[in-house]
Each structure stands twice: as C-alpha cells, then as structure tokens.
Scaffold this motif. Structure first.
Motif, PDB file in Angstrom:
ATOM      1  N   HIS A 137     -15.296 -48.999  34.334  1.00 26.16           N
ATOM      2  CA  HIS A 137     -15.061 -48.213  32.994  1.00 26.16           C
ATOM      3  C   HIS A 137     -13.996 -47.196  33.597  1.00 26.16           C
ATOM      4  CE1 HIS A 137     -16.740 -45.719  29.694  1.00 26.16           C
ATOM      5  NE2 HIS A 137     -15.426 -45.403  29.695  1.00 26.16           N
ATOM      6  N   ILE A 138     -12.791 -47.332  32.886  1.00 21.82           N
ATOM      7  CA  ILE A 138     -11.783 -46.503  33.149  1.00 21.82           C
ATOM      8  C   ILE A 138     -11.215 -45.990  31.820  1.00 21.82           C
ATOM      9  CG2 ILE A 138     -11.126 -47.546  35.464  1.00 21.82           C
ATOM     10  CD1 ILE A 138      -8.831 -48.669  34.133  1.00 21.82           C
ATOM     11  N   GLY A 139     -10.162 -45.147  32.262  1.00 20.92           N
ATOM     12  CA  GLY A 139      -9.449 -44.370  30.815  1.00 20.92           C
ATOM     13  C   GLY A 139     -10.237 -43.184  30.645  1.00 20.92           C
ATOM     14  N   LEU A 140     -10.939 -42.970  29.446  1.00 21.58           N
ATOM     15  CA  LEU A 140     -11.492 -41.814  29.322  1.00 21.58           C
ATOM     16  C   LEU A 140     -12.984 -42.062  29.716  1.00 21.58           C
ATOM     17  CD1 LEU A 140     -12.224 -39.136  27.889  1.00 21.58           C
ATOM     18  CD2 LEU A 140     -13.200 -40.314  26.135  1.00 21.58           C
ATOM     19  N   THR A 141     -13.318 -41.385  30.724  1.00 20.50           N
ATOM     20  CA  THR A 141     -14.812 -41.379  31.630  1.00 20.50           C
ATOM     21  C   THR A 141     -15.551 -40.220  31.102  1.00 20.50           C
ATOM     22  OG1 THR A 141     -13.744 -40.793  33.440  1.00 20.50           O
ATOM     23  CG2 THR A 141     -13.754 -42.988  33.171  1.00 20.50           C
ATOM     24  N   PRO A 142     -16.582 -40.492  30.065  1.00 18.87           N
ATOM     25  CA  PRO A 142     -17.075 -39.106  29.774  1.00 18.87           C
ATOM     26  C   PRO A 142     -17.624 -38.316  30.772  1.00 18.87           C
ATOM     27  CG  PRO A 142     -17.459 -40.896  28.241  1.00 18.87           C
ATOM     28  CD  PRO A 142     -16.561 -41.591  29.459  1.00 18.87           C
ATOM     29  N   GLN A 143     -18.467 -38.999  31.795  1.00 24.01           N
ATOM     30  CA  GLN A 143     -18.790 -38.269  33.108  1.00 24.01           C
ATOM     31  C   GLN A 143     -18.121 -37.600  33.690  1.00 24.01           C
ATOM     32  OE1 GLN A 143     -20.986 -41.318  35.597  1.00 24.01           O
ATOM     33  NE2 GLN A 143     -22.022 -42.000  33.836  1.00 24.01           N
ATOM     34  N   TYR A 151     -11.707 -34.796  25.930  1.00 22.76           N
ATOM     35  CA  TYR A 151     -11.784 -36.120  25.303  1.00 22.76           C
ATOM     36  C   TYR A 151     -10.146 -36.444  24.920  1.00 22.76           C
ATOM     37  CZ  TYR A 151     -16.569 -35.731  25.576  1.00 22.76           C
ATOM     38  OH  TYR A 151     -18.100 -35.628  26.016  1.00 22.76           O
ATOM     39  N   ARG A 152      -9.487 -36.847  25.899  1.00 24.38           N
ATOM     40  CA  ARG A 152      -7.807 -37.074  25.548  1.00 24.38           C
ATOM     41  C   ARG A 152      -7.424 -38.597  25.907  1.00 24.38           C
ATOM     42  NH1 ARG A 152      -4.495 -35.613  28.915  1.00 24.38           N
ATOM     43  NH2 ARG A 152      -5.870 -35.465  30.943  1.00 24.38           N
ATOM     44  N   VAL A 153      -6.600 -39.131  25.082  1.00 22.57           N
ATOM     45  CA  VAL A 153      -6.188 -40.277  25.141  1.00 22.57           C
ATOM     46  C   VAL A 153      -5.397 -40.335  26.503  1.00 22.57           C
ATOM     47  CG1 VAL A 153      -4.641 -41.970  24.212  1.00 22.57           C
ATOM     48  CG2 VAL A 153      -5.861 -40.544  22.650  1.00 22.57           C
ATOM     49  N   GLN A 154      -5.775 -41.513  27.112  1.00 26.49           N
ATOM     50  CA  GLN A 154      -5.195 -42.043  28.546  1.00 26.49           C
ATOM     51  C   GLN A 154      -4.097 -42.818  28.218  1.00 26.49           C
ATOM     52  OE1 GLN A 154      -7.004 -40.360  31.165  1.00 26.49           O
ATOM     53  NE2 GLN A 154      -7.746 -39.112  29.372  1.00 26.49           N
ATOM     54  N   GLY A 155      -3.190 -42.567  29.383  1.00 28.19           N
ATOM     55  CA  GLY A 155      -1.976 -43.821  29.368  1.00 28.19           C
ATOM     56  C   GLY A 155      -0.597 -43.307  28.416  1.00 28.19           C
ATOM     57  N   LYS A 156      -0.805 -42.082  28.139  1.00 30.21           N
ATOM     58  CA  LYS A 156       0.387 -41.621  27.270  1.00 30.21           C
ATOM     59  C   LYS A 156       1.865 -41.273  27.955  1.00 30.21           C
ATOM     60  CE  LYS A 156      -0.570 -39.134  23.742  1.00 30.21           C
ATOM     61  NZ  LYS A 156      -1.185 -38.049  22.682  1.00 30.21           N
ATOM     62  N   ASP A 157       1.756 -41.563  29.412  1.00 28.08           N
ATOM     63  CA  ASP A 157       2.941 -41.213  29.961  1.00 28.08           C
ATOM     64  C   ASP A 157       2.996 -42.310  31.311  1.00 28.08           C
ATOM     65  OD1 ASP A 157       2.072 -40.098  32.693  1.00 28.08           O
ATOM     66  OD2 ASP A 157       1.229 -38.577  31.158  1.00 28.08           O
ATOM     67  N   PRO A 158       4.269 -42.581  31.732  1.00 30.06           N
ATOM     68  CA  PRO A 158       4.236 -43.605  32.754  1.00 30.06           C
ATOM     69  C   PRO A 158       3.590 -43.447  33.902  1.00 30.06           C
ATOM     70  CG  PRO A 158       6.542 -42.914  32.052  1.00 30.06           C
ATOM     71  CD  PRO A 158       5.575 -41.914  31.288  1.00 30.06           C
ATOM     72  N   VAL A 184      -7.480 -45.519  25.719  1.00 26.24           N
ATOM     73  CA  VAL A 184      -6.219 -45.921  26.288  1.00 26.24           C
ATOM     74  C   VAL A 184      -5.324 -46.362  25.148  1.00 26.24           C
ATOM     75  CG1 VAL A 184      -5.397 -47.458  28.006  1.00 26.24           C
ATOM     76  CG2 VAL A 184      -7.755 -46.488  28.254  1.00 26.24           C
ATOM     77  N   THR A 185      -3.948 -45.889  25.345  1.00 24.33           N
ATOM     78  CA  THR A 185      -3.043 -46.472  24.543  1.00 24.33           C
ATOM     79  C   THR A 185      -3.038 -47.805  24.332  1.00 24.33           C
ATOM     80  OG1 THR A 185      -1.313 -46.548  26.092  1.00 24.33           O
ATOM     81  CG2 THR A 185      -1.522 -44.537  24.802  1.00 24.33           C
ATOM     82  N   ALA A 205      -8.943 -48.437  22.490  1.00 19.25           N
ATOM     83  CA  ALA A 205      -7.950 -49.008  23.322  1.00 19.25           C
ATOM     84  C   ALA A 205      -7.028 -50.012  22.665  1.00 19.25           C
ATOM     85  CB  ALA A 205      -8.375 -49.545  24.515  1.00 19.25           C
ATOM     86  N   GLY A 206      -7.100 -50.102  21.446  1.00 19.64           N
ATOM     87  CA  GLY A 206      -6.014 -50.983  20.591  1.00 19.64           C
ATOM     88  C   GLY A 206      -6.974 -52.683  20.505  1.00 19.64           C
ATOM     89  N   ARG A 207      -5.854 -53.220  19.766  1.00 19.39           N
ATOM     90  CA  ARG A 207      -6.087 -54.541  19.495  1.00 19.39           C
ATOM     91  C   ARG A 207      -6.208 -55.608  20.542  1.00 19.39           C
ATOM     92  NH1 ARG A 207      -1.904 -53.674  14.604  1.00 19.39           N
ATOM     93  NH2 ARG A 207      -1.093 -52.523  16.777  1.00 19.39           N
TER      94      ARG A 207
END
Length: 286
Positions: A137-143, A151-158, A184-185, A205-207
């Motif tokens: 489990h990666i991206g936003l990890t609540p723990q 609680y921020r969206v991850q992957g918004k910059d290179p 995640v974006t 994390a999208g479609r």
C-alpha cells in the motif's frame, strides 16, 4: 474460496478488473460476498468508521484479529486481506511474524496488507518467504499521515512520481502480490500499473488501475454525519434509511402504537385464572 494470487495476476493480464471492498463484521462480510466482490479488506479504517477514532493509529492487533475473524465467518468463499495495524511491522521480524501469525491463524485471513515503501521491503520479503501473501500500500498511507503532511494527493510533481514508481517496483521485487494506490494522480497510477506485473488496486487513484477498493461505509453512506469524498461514489444511502426507521420506532413507542395487537401473544383464560383466580379477577373488574 475461488480466487488466489495466481488468478489475480492472470486477471490483470486479461484486463479483468478486481473489485475490493472493506468489511468489518459478519453481516457486512456476508453482504459483500453475496454481492460478488473479489476481495474483502478488513481495513484498519475500522478505527474511523466502526470504533469512532479520529484516525487509524489507535487500532490494535487485537482489534484486527477480532474483526477479521468475524469477517471470515461471514465470507467463507472470498479472499480476505487483513491490515497490519500501526507499528506492528516496523520492529524486529520476529515481532512482525507473530502479528502475521495471529491474523492468519486466529483471524483466518488469507493475506495481510502493509503500508509503506522502500523501508518495508525487507519485511515484505520475509513475510512472503514465510508463506504469507502480502498486499502492499503506497501513495497516501493513513498510518503515516502525520509525517506526510496530512491527507494529500500523491504524485503531483515529477520527484514524487519517481518516488512512487521506485517504491512500487521495489515492493513487487520483494514479493508483494499486489499494490494499493491511494490518492495518487491518475497519470502516475496508470504509469505504475503499466510497469508492474502484479495488480494495482486504486482508491482515489483514477480509472487505469487493475482494480478498485472502497470503504463499505462510504459505498453505502453508512455514517452520521456523512462526509462527502471526491473519489467516492455512493450507491445507496442506508444511513438515512436507518435513521428514519429508528425515528419512527421511537415515535411509535412514545405514542404506544408499538407493539400493536399483531405483535403480542395471548394467554388462555386458564392461565389468567392461575395467576389471579376467578374471584380476584372479578374483584379487579369492579
């Protein structure tokens, strides 16, 4: 249980999406299985939606074992993944394996889920080598919400996108059978999904992920008050139905409309005679 980690990987190759839903007790698990979900996650999100905590951090291993066992009784034919709660897999491997053993033996889970990236790869590898499937489990990890700034969206910059890709590949190499991508974006989630040979399961994390997971209480708006979330689609408002039903119950009790005649059991006159006696009944009737 028809589904296993081999079949999940095959479904990814065939382009068949995986449906995953959280459940925390016997009735929710039973309903999820009857609906045909592929996987049930006994998430530590139970801290928020069942136990009334502000985060997942207070959830204990005992909590997870108890709720996983309840879910297993309700969904005996569904692949069940149990969350490893906060700080139960960041110490020695012996301590981690004791927790994993409890979730598998006492909770009857089929796999465990762990949040984190490069820092948990050795732990994932050790657990997999012990014969236990691991969902990463990666991206936003609540723990880790306090260390990642909320609680921020991850992957918004290179830089962040490269970090997520590196973590995903490392976790696959460590033996994870799949990876949850949370908040995640869409573009980054799609790129990770293309690069991996194991399924990705998205939440916010999208479609383009290989599957989707949502929280039981979000899908059914089972909360009061309910907080809307952009990445969630509500399919039924059972919270409103429950509230309305309970309100009517309270009102009918107050008005003595419940119980009505059809809800009571009548006794024979002989039973009343044995309690009061015919003379006593006559006296009471004057």
């Amino acid at each position: 249980m028809a589904l296993n980690v081999i079949k999940m990987k095959k479904m990814k190759g065939e382009g068949v999406p995986l449906s995953m839903l959280t459940a925390y007790d016997y009735p929710s698990a039973r309903l999820a299985e009857e609906a045909g979900v592929d996987l049930i996650l006994v998430g530590d999100s139970l801290g928020n939606v069942v136990l009334g905590y502000d985060s997942t951090l207070p959830v204990t291993l005992d909590d997870m074992v108890y709720h996983t066992r309840s879910v297993a009784r309700g969904a005996g034919n569904t692949f069940i993944v149990a969350d490893m709660p906060f700080m139960t897999y960041h110490g020695g491997i012996d301590e981690t394996l004791r927790g994993v053993r409890r979730l598998m033996q006492e909770g009857h889970a089929h796999a465990v889920k762990m949040e984190g990236g490069l820092e948990i790869c050795d732990t994932v590898r050790a657990v997999v080598n012990a014969g236990v499937p691991v969902l990463a489990h990666i991206g936003l990890t609540p723990q880790s919400v306090h260390t990642i700034g909320g609680y921020r969206v991850q992957g918004k910059d290179p830089e962040d996108a490269r970090r997520l890709m590196k973590e995903a590949k490392a976790l696959e190499q460590a033996g994870a059978f799949g990876i949850v991508l949370e908040l995640v974006t869409e573009e980054v989630a799609e790129a990770i999904t293309r690069e991996l040979g194991i399924p990705t399961i998205g939440i916010g994390a999208g479609r383009r992920c290989d599957g989707q997971v949502l929280v039981f209480h979000d899908v059914l708006q089972y909360a009061s008050p309910y907080r809307e979330k952009r990445f969630v689609k509500t399919y039924a408002d059972i919270g409103g139905v429950i509230r309305d039903g309970l309100t009517r119950y309270v009102q009918e009790v107050k008005e003595r409309a419940f119980p009505a005649e059809e809800h009571v059991f009548a006794a024979d006159e002989s039973v009343l005679d044995s309690l009061y006696g015919a003379a006593g009944e006559g006296a009471n009737s004057k």
